[in-house]
Motif scaffolding. Structure first.
Motif, PDB file in Angstrom:
ATOM      1  N   ILE A  71       0.827  -1.201   0.000  1.00  0.00           N
ATOM      2  CA  ILE A  71       0.000   0.000   0.000  1.00  0.00           C
ATOM      3  C   ILE A  71       0.859   1.247   0.000  1.00  0.00           C
ATOM      4  O   ILE A  71       1.936   1.277   0.585  1.00  0.00           O
ATOM      5  CB  ILE A  71      -0.962  -0.018   1.215  1.00  0.00           C
ATOM      6  CG1 ILE A  71      -2.018   1.063   1.110  1.00  0.00           C
ATOM      7  CG2 ILE A  71      -0.175   0.063   2.521  1.00  0.00           C
ATOM      8  CD1 ILE A  71      -3.133   0.906   2.144  1.00  0.00           C
ATOM      9  N   GLY A  72       0.366   2.272  -0.706  1.00  0.00           N
ATOM     10  CA  GLY A  72       0.953   3.590  -0.672  1.00  0.00           C
ATOM     11  C   GLY A  72      -0.085   4.570  -0.170  1.00  0.00           C
ATOM     12  O   GLY A  72      -1.125   4.157   0.353  1.00  0.00           O
ATOM     13  N   ASN A  73       0.182   5.849  -0.318  1.00  0.00           N
ATOM     14  CA  ASN A  73      -0.761   6.840   0.198  1.00  0.00           C
ATOM     15  C   ASN A  73      -2.139   6.725  -0.450  1.00  0.00           C
ATOM     16  O   ASN A  73      -3.162   6.851   0.230  1.00  0.00           O
ATOM     17  CB  ASN A  73      -0.212   8.252  -0.036  1.00  0.00           C
ATOM     18  CG  ASN A  73       0.771   8.648   1.052  1.00  0.00           C
ATOM     19  OD1 ASN A  73       0.795   8.039   2.128  1.00  0.00           O
ATOM     20  ND2 ASN A  73       1.588   9.633   0.790  1.00  0.00           N
ATOM     21  N   ALA A  74      -2.148   6.509  -1.735  1.00  0.00           N
ATOM     22  CA  ALA A  74      -3.443   6.424  -2.438  1.00  0.00           C
ATOM     23  C   ALA A  74      -3.455   5.284  -3.423  1.00  0.00           C
ATOM     24  O   ALA A  74      -4.193   5.320  -4.413  1.00  0.00           O
ATOM     25  CB  ALA A  74      -3.750   7.739  -3.134  1.00  0.00           C
ATOM     26  N   MET A  75      -2.612   4.286  -3.180  1.00  0.00           N
ATOM     27  CA  MET A  75      -2.531   3.141  -4.080  1.00  0.00           C
ATOM     28  C   MET A  75      -2.456   1.863  -3.253  1.00  0.00           C
ATOM     29  O   MET A  75      -1.918   1.856  -2.151  1.00  0.00           O
ATOM     30  CB  MET A  75      -1.263   3.212  -4.948  1.00  0.00           C
ATOM     31  CG  MET A  75      -1.194   4.389  -5.897  1.00  0.00           C
ATOM     32  SD  MET A  75      -2.284   4.198  -7.317  1.00  0.00           S
ATOM     33  CE  MET A  75      -1.501   2.825  -8.166  1.00  0.00           C
ATOM     34  N   VAL A  76      -2.975   0.812  -3.817  1.00  0.00           N
ATOM     35  CA  VAL A  76      -2.745  -0.510  -3.241  1.00  0.00           C
ATOM     36  C   VAL A  76      -2.423  -1.448  -4.390  1.00  0.00           C
ATOM     37  O   VAL A  76      -2.999  -1.342  -5.471  1.00  0.00           O
ATOM     38  CB  VAL A  76      -3.952  -0.994  -2.408  1.00  0.00           C
ATOM     39  CG1 VAL A  76      -5.201  -1.117  -3.245  1.00  0.00           C
ATOM     40  CG2 VAL A  76      -3.631  -2.287  -1.697  1.00  0.00           C
ATOM     41  N   TYR A  77      -1.478  -2.344  -4.146  1.00  0.00           N
ATOM     42  CA  TYR A  77      -0.990  -3.237  -5.181  1.00  0.00           C
ATOM     43  C   TYR A  77      -1.181  -4.689  -4.773  1.00  0.00           C
ATOM     44  O   TYR A  77      -1.220  -5.011  -3.590  1.00  0.00           O
ATOM     45  CB  TYR A  77       0.501  -2.989  -5.420  1.00  0.00           C
ATOM     46  CG  TYR A  77       0.847  -1.567  -5.767  1.00  0.00           C
ATOM     47  CD1 TYR A  77       1.291  -0.689  -4.783  1.00  0.00           C
ATOM     48  CD2 TYR A  77       0.737  -1.098  -7.066  1.00  0.00           C
ATOM     49  CE1 TYR A  77       1.619   0.623  -5.093  1.00  0.00           C
ATOM     50  CE2 TYR A  77       1.061   0.218  -7.388  1.00  0.00           C
ATOM     51  CZ  TYR A  77       1.490   1.066  -6.390  1.00  0.00           C
ATOM     52  OH  TYR A  77       1.815   2.366  -6.710  1.00  0.00           O
ATOM     53  N   LEU A  78      -1.266  -5.540  -5.775  1.00  0.00           N
ATOM     54  CA  LEU A  78      -1.249  -6.973  -5.540  1.00  0.00           C
ATOM     55  C   LEU A  78      -0.252  -7.572  -6.521  1.00  0.00           C
ATOM     56  O   LEU A  78      -0.521  -7.634  -7.727  1.00  0.00           O
ATOM     57  CB  LEU A  78      -2.632  -7.600  -5.733  1.00  0.00           C
ATOM     58  CG  LEU A  78      -2.720  -9.075  -5.348  1.00  0.00           C
ATOM     59  CD1 LEU A  78      -2.553  -9.248  -3.831  1.00  0.00           C
ATOM     60  CD2 LEU A  78      -4.052  -9.677  -5.798  1.00  0.00           C
TER      61      LEU A  78
END
Length: 113
Positions: A71-78
Motif C-alpha cells: 500500500i501507498g498513500n493512495a494506491m494498493v498493489y497486488l
C-alpha cells in the motif's frame, strides 16, 4: 466517497506474474483496511489479501507465498507470482473503514496457456 480504479489485469501463462494496481481518489493509508477480492466464473467472491491500518497483512491460504499486497498513500498493489489457472478471476479492490465500504469495478486476470 472513495473511488477505486483497478488496473493491471490481463492474460498470463501459468507460472507467470502480474501486478495489479488500485488507485484511490483520496488518501487511504492509515485510514482504510484495503483488500483484494476475486470472483471466478460461477463462484462467490472471495477474499484474497488484506492490509489493515496497522499495516498487518493477511492472505487466503490458496495464495500464501505467491501473492503480496502492498500500500501507498493512495494506491494498493497486488503482486501475483507463480500464477495458476485457478487464479483466473475478476479481481476487485475494496476499501473498508467501519461503516464505509467501497469497491472498484474490477480487473480481469486470465491464467491460461
Amino acid at each position: 466517497q472513495v473511488q477505486l480504479v483497478e488496473s493491471g489485469g490481463g492474460l498470463v501463462q501459468p507460472g507467470g506474474s502480474l501486478r495489479l494496481s488500485c488507485v484511490a481518489s483520496e488518501i487511504i493509508f492509515g485510514i482504510y483496511t484495503m483488500s483484494w477480492y476475486r470472483q471466478a466464473p460461477g463462484k462467490q467472491r472471495e477474499l484474497v489479501a488484506t492490509v489493515n491500518t496497522g499495516h498487518t497483512t493477511n492472505y487466503a491460504d490458496s495464495v500464501k507465498g505467491r501473492f503480496t499486497i502492498s500500500i501507498g498513500n493512495a494506491m494498493v498493489y497486488l503482486q501475483m507470482s507463480s500464477l495458476k489457472p485457478e487464479d483466473t478471476a475478476v479481481y476487485y479492490c475494496n476499501a473498508n473503514g467501519g461503516m464505509r465500504d467501497y469497491w472498484g469495478k474490477g480487473t480481469l486476470v486470465t491464467v491460461s496457456s
